[in-house]
Scaffold this motif. Structure first.
Motif, mmCIF file in Angstrom:
data_model
loop_
_atom_site.group_PDB
_atom_site.id
_atom_site.type_symbol
_atom_site.label_atom_id
_atom_site.label_comp_id
_atom_site.label_asym_id
_atom_site.label_seq_id
_atom_site.Cartn_x
_atom_site.Cartn_y
_atom_site.Cartn_z
ATOM 1 N N PHE A 124 0.808 -1.255 -0.077
ATOM 2 C CA PHE A 124 0.096 0.114 0.080
ATOM 3 C C PHE A 124 0.767 1.151 0.051
ATOM 4 C CE2 PHE A 124 -3.792 2.327 1.547
ATOM 5 C CZ PHE A 124 -4.783 2.002 0.784
ATOM 6 N N LEU A 125 1.967 1.247 0.801
ATOM 7 C CA LEU A 125 2.878 2.069 0.756
ATOM 8 C C LEU A 125 3.499 2.645 -0.554
ATOM 9 C CD1 LEU A 125 4.682 4.235 2.505
ATOM 10 C CD2 LEU A 125 6.158 2.513 3.075
ATOM 11 N N LEU A 126 3.564 1.849 -1.298
ATOM 12 C CA LEU A 126 4.192 1.995 -2.868
ATOM 13 C C LEU A 126 3.524 2.879 -3.517
ATOM 14 C CD1 LEU A 126 5.684 -1.554 -3.747
ATOM 15 C CD2 LEU A 126 6.874 0.488 -2.933
ATOM 16 N N HIS A 127 1.962 2.737 -3.118
ATOM 17 C CA HIS A 127 1.091 3.557 -4.012
ATOM 18 C C HIS A 127 1.433 5.065 -3.460
ATOM 19 C CE1 HIS A 127 -1.377 0.703 -6.054
ATOM 20 N NE2 HIS A 127 -1.328 -0.024 -4.993
ATOM 21 N N GLY A 128 1.533 5.339 -2.012
ATOM 22 C CA GLY A 128 1.728 6.620 -1.780
ATOM 23 C C GLY A 128 2.928 7.072 -2.062
ATOM 24 N N ILE A 129 4.228 6.136 -2.140
ATOM 25 C CA ILE A 129 5.486 6.849 -2.641
ATOM 26 C C ILE A 129 5.363 7.314 -3.833
ATOM 27 C CG2 ILE A 129 7.720 6.218 -3.189
ATOM 28 C CD1 ILE A 129 7.862 4.142 -0.646
ATOM 29 N N HIS A 130 4.681 6.664 -4.896
ATOM 30 C CA HIS A 130 4.169 7.098 -6.013
ATOM 31 C C HIS A 130 3.735 8.600 -6.092
ATOM 32 C CE1 HIS A 130 3.128 7.258 -10.381
ATOM 33 N NE2 HIS A 130 1.847 7.621 -9.917
ATOM 34 N N ILE A 152 4.047 10.742 -3.650
ATOM 35 C CA ILE A 152 5.013 11.656 -3.402
ATOM 36 C C ILE A 152 5.680 12.271 -4.582
ATOM 37 C CG2 ILE A 152 7.140 11.789 -2.135
ATOM 38 C CD1 ILE A 152 5.851 10.176 -0.185
ATOM 39 N N PHE A 153 5.998 11.313 -5.306
ATOM 40 C CA PHE A 153 6.720 11.823 -6.682
ATOM 41 C C PHE A 153 5.997 12.264 -7.691
ATOM 42 C CE2 PHE A 153 9.681 8.925 -4.426
ATOM 43 C CZ PHE A 153 10.629 9.537 -4.376
ATOM 44 N N ALA A 154 4.856 11.757 -8.138
ATOM 45 C CA ALA A 154 3.865 12.074 -8.936
ATOM 46 C C ALA A 154 2.754 13.117 -8.814
ATOM 47 C CB ALA A 154 3.373 10.759 -9.780
ATOM 48 N N GLY A 155 2.653 13.185 -7.391
ATOM 49 C CA GLY A 155 1.518 14.162 -7.012
ATOM 50 C C GLY A 155 0.296 13.401 -7.115
ATOM 51 N N THR A 156 -0.783 14.345 -6.496
ATOM 52 C CA THR A 156 -2.318 14.007 -6.474
ATOM 53 C C THR A 156 -3.148 14.532 -7.517
ATOM 54 O OG1 THR A 156 -2.765 15.741 -4.970
ATOM 55 C CG2 THR A 156 -1.912 13.600 -3.979
ATOM 56 N N GLY A 157 -2.341 15.058 -8.671
ATOM 57 C CA GLY A 157 -3.511 15.582 -9.668
ATOM 58 C C GLY A 157 -4.495 14.733 -10.251
ATOM 59 N N ALA A 194 -10.762 19.739 -4.432
ATOM 60 C CA ALA A 194 -9.477 18.964 -4.696
ATOM 61 C C ALA A 194 -8.730 18.697 -3.689
ATOM 62 C CB ALA A 194 -8.854 19.817 -5.937
ATOM 63 N N PHE A 195 -8.644 19.554 -2.612
ATOM 64 C CA PHE A 195 -7.736 19.345 -1.732
ATOM 65 C C PHE A 195 -7.840 18.189 -0.903
ATOM 66 C CE2 PHE A 195 -11.382 21.440 0.884
ATOM 67 C CZ PHE A 195 -11.451 20.812 1.889
ATOM 68 N N LEU A 196 -9.104 17.538 -0.994
ATOM 69 C CA LEU A 196 -9.549 16.243 -0.570
ATOM 70 C C LEU A 196 -8.359 15.116 -0.857
ATOM 71 C CD1 LEU A 196 -13.247 15.914 -0.459
ATOM 72 C CD2 LEU A 196 -11.743 16.347 1.388
ATOM 73 N N ALA A 197 -7.779 15.336 -1.944
ATOM 74 C CA ALA A 197 -6.758 14.397 -2.560
ATOM 75 C C ALA A 197 -5.438 14.231 -1.667
ATOM 76 C CB ALA A 197 -6.524 14.692 -4.155
ATOM 77 N N TYR A 198 -5.369 15.114 -0.947
ATOM 78 C CA TYR A 198 -4.225 15.294 0.055
ATOM 79 C C TYR A 198 -4.207 14.067 1.117
ATOM 80 C CZ TYR A 198 -2.287 19.195 -2.616
ATOM 81 O OH TYR A 198 -2.018 19.860 -3.812
ATOM 82 N N ALA A 199 -5.549 13.842 1.430
ATOM 83 C CA ALA A 199 -5.643 12.892 2.251
ATOM 84 C C ALA A 199 -5.052 11.427 2.075
ATOM 85 C CB ALA A 199 -7.155 12.631 2.716
#
Length: 139
Positions: A30-36, A38-43, A56-61
């Motif tokens: 699951f963490l690998l998705h989060g690391i992605h 971190i580098f690619a953003g939540t756009g 849109a700010f909900l994506a930061y969760a």
């Protein structure tokens, strides 16, 4: 023969080690998705929220559910609280990405939502089992 099977089963009975394997393996994946993110953003996720009329700010969760919570579970720190965050993240992913194919099977006969469903059910299992004794904060 049943005595041999009983000895093997007794030798393999390590519920706390099983909890550790479950916690670490699923949380790392699951963490690998989060690391992605971190580098690619939540756009991409921001766009999905906007399409639904949500801010849109909900994506930061996603950083909490896909980075912070898995690290907490790996460490065994407030495991049940962190598992709840991963459950919530999984449900949001299903709602954002898979709401149209939730009741569908893919070309191989598997559930279309199998990938995130696996994380969801593993998180539910971690919530119910807790951290076990191999944890920073055992429960």
């Amino acid at each position: 023969m049943s005595e041999l099977i009983s000895k093997i089963e007794a030798g393999l009975n390590h519920p706390d080690a099983a909890k550790l394997v479950l916690r670490v393996s699923f949380s790392l994946m699951f963490l690998l998705h989060g690391i992605h993110k971190i580098f690619a953003g939540t756009g991409f996720i921001q766009g999905l929220f906007i399409d639904l009329g949500l801010p849109a700010f909900l994506a930061y969760a996603a950083y909490l559910g896909e980075v912070v919570a898995p690290i907490m579970i790996i460490l065994g720190l407030f495991t049940r609280f962190a598992a709840t965050a991963m459950i919530g993240t999984s449900l949001v992913v299903i709602g954002l990405v898979h709401r149209d194919d939730f009741f569908s099977l893919n070309q191989f006969g598997a559930w279309e939502v199998e990938d995130i469903g696996t994380y969801l059910f593993a998180s539910i299992t971690i919530l119910l089992l807790g951290s076990g004794k191999y944890a920073v904060r055992p429960d």
